[in-house]
Design a protein around this motif. Sequence first.
Motif, PDB file in Angstrom:
ATOM      1  N   SER A  75       0.840  -1.209   0.000  1.00 31.34           N
ATOM      2  CA  SER A  75       0.000   0.000   0.000  1.00 31.34           C
ATOM      3  C   SER A  75       0.869   1.251   0.000  1.00 31.34           C
ATOM      4  CB  SER A  75      -0.878   0.049   1.250  1.00 31.34           C
ATOM      5  OG  SER A  75      -1.800  -0.985   1.224  1.00 31.34           O
ATOM      6  N   GLY A  79       0.529   3.409  -3.176  1.00 39.91           N
ATOM      7  CA  GLY A  79      -0.617   4.218  -2.760  1.00 39.91           C
ATOM      8  C   GLY A  79      -1.769   3.279  -2.485  1.00 39.91           C
ATOM      9  N   ARG A  80      -2.455   3.502  -1.367  1.00 38.19           N
ATOM     10  CA  ARG A  80      -3.461   2.516  -0.963  1.00 38.19           C
ATOM     11  C   ARG A  80      -4.586   2.380  -1.978  1.00 38.19           C
ATOM     12  NH1 ARG A  80      -6.094   3.834   4.169  1.00 38.19           N
ATOM     13  NH2 ARG A  80      -4.151   3.140   5.089  1.00 38.19           N
ATOM     14  N   SER A 193      -5.669   7.885  -0.412  1.00 39.20           N
ATOM     15  CA  SER A 193      -4.440   7.248   0.081  1.00 39.20           C
ATOM     16  C   SER A 193      -3.783   8.140   1.122  1.00 39.20           C
ATOM     17  CB  SER A 193      -3.453   7.040  -1.066  1.00 39.20           C
ATOM     18  OG  SER A 193      -3.962   6.098  -1.956  1.00 39.20           O
TER      19      SER A 193
END
Length: 524
Positions: A75, A79-80, A193
Amino acid sequence: MELQESLVEYGYRRIIITITAVLCALLEIVDTTIVNVALNDMRGNLGGTLSEVSWVITAYAIGNVIIVPMTSWLSQQFGRRNYFAASIIIFTVASFLCGNANNIWELVFFRLIQGFGGGALLVTAQTLITESYPPEKRGIAQAIYGLGVIVGPTLGPPLGGYIVDNYSWPYIFYINIPLGIIAAMLTLQFVRSPKYSEKKSSSEIDWWGIIFLAAAVGSLQYVLEKGQEEDWFNDEIITILSITTVFSFFFFIWRELTYKNPIVNLRVLKNGNLRVGTILSFILGFGLYGSTFIIPLYTQATLGWTATQSGMLMVPAAIVTAMMMPIVGQLLQRGVKQQYLVAIGMVFFFIYSYWGYLVLTPDTGSDAFFNMLIVRGIGLGLLFVPITTLALSTLKGREIGEGAAFTGMMRQLGGSFGVAVITTFIARQNMFHRNDLVSKLDVNNPIVQQRVEGLQHSFMAKGLSSDVALKSGYKILDFTVSKQAQVMSYMDVFLYLGILFLICVPFVLWTKSGKTKVDTSAVH
């Protein structure tokens, strides 16, 4: 601490993120158990043996267990939002490919890929929900997430049974496609994110950590899934993989504690609550997946029920668990200590197991299971939310995702251990009880002679000759003994499972509580 606040969502955004996360958790978990009832059809269609087709379950579990501990790191890399969306897409595409597989090994390979996509869904969904709610509402947040996790394994078998009975097995995979597309679109639109850190350069990626981790958990999962079938350490592959597991874990832990950018941050386990939560998650997985596995097995193998019937048996208890979740969330919000709820949940689980031990017979009716499964439903409701909130209660920022990954992995491994231990135990106890019963069957005993003669006469009445009827009588007697031995093995499983949970109660009460109440002021 502003960072934490900035990820808290309000209004319709929070509702949409919650729905998306629960949908993804459900997709992932339903897929763990939905295949169980379709294995026979797959075997017929794709022409595989029973041990080959069982790889359809094993491959998915291995993919899951390898990816779960890495989710927090992945993540941060991508980026999540991107990572979550990519996982949903991988899962959905793999579902399509599973449905289109032409032979058993193609299906196994696509299930492994589906497991890689799915493992990420579970943990990221939990982190998303935890971070979207302010700390004082974390109990409610975990309750909502818990609905998916607890109800999922129960929904799988009846849903799978219905699809297999009315359509064909590929549809158990195709059903994921529309849901996956909706979830991916919602994720890209609404999930944000966190800005934890800048991306690391690829030269700093912990490749050795990834290799050791994959080797350790992948080998362990294989050993657990295939051990009983291959007769444990009498099998060369099982022995080699067990040694691989031990050494890989050793090198993995050493690597993660010494490398500056580890793929799994083991230091987060310094948090006492997370350590306790991780152990409790393992026990919860053991009980949850163990008992979800054993009841359909018993009702189908011993009582001769269909897949749909045994699946439906579990539904009322799942509804009870779902109703318990928000109540438990409210209790936590009002400051009831997590340990008390977990301890009560474990006592309920003991009552359910002991009840199972008392009601099992070679012809138990579905009514006998009903109340006992309701007790299980209440117990699970009391266990899941407090264990998760206890584990994550004192973590902040990035640590929440890392903590969720540990509890998720331990719950999965607990389930695998549960199923492996239970299958081995049933097989061993079965032999033991059978030998014990046979030793007590004395052919010269007048009662035994009467029984055999009675059976012989009833077969002769159906037109069999005297000697064939006698053989058939002995066969029936042998079958009765086998069935009785089987029932006694299942009784033992219930008894010991109950005792395991009862033993845990004092340990739970000794742990320190996560400050659900005090934390809120500290954070603001």
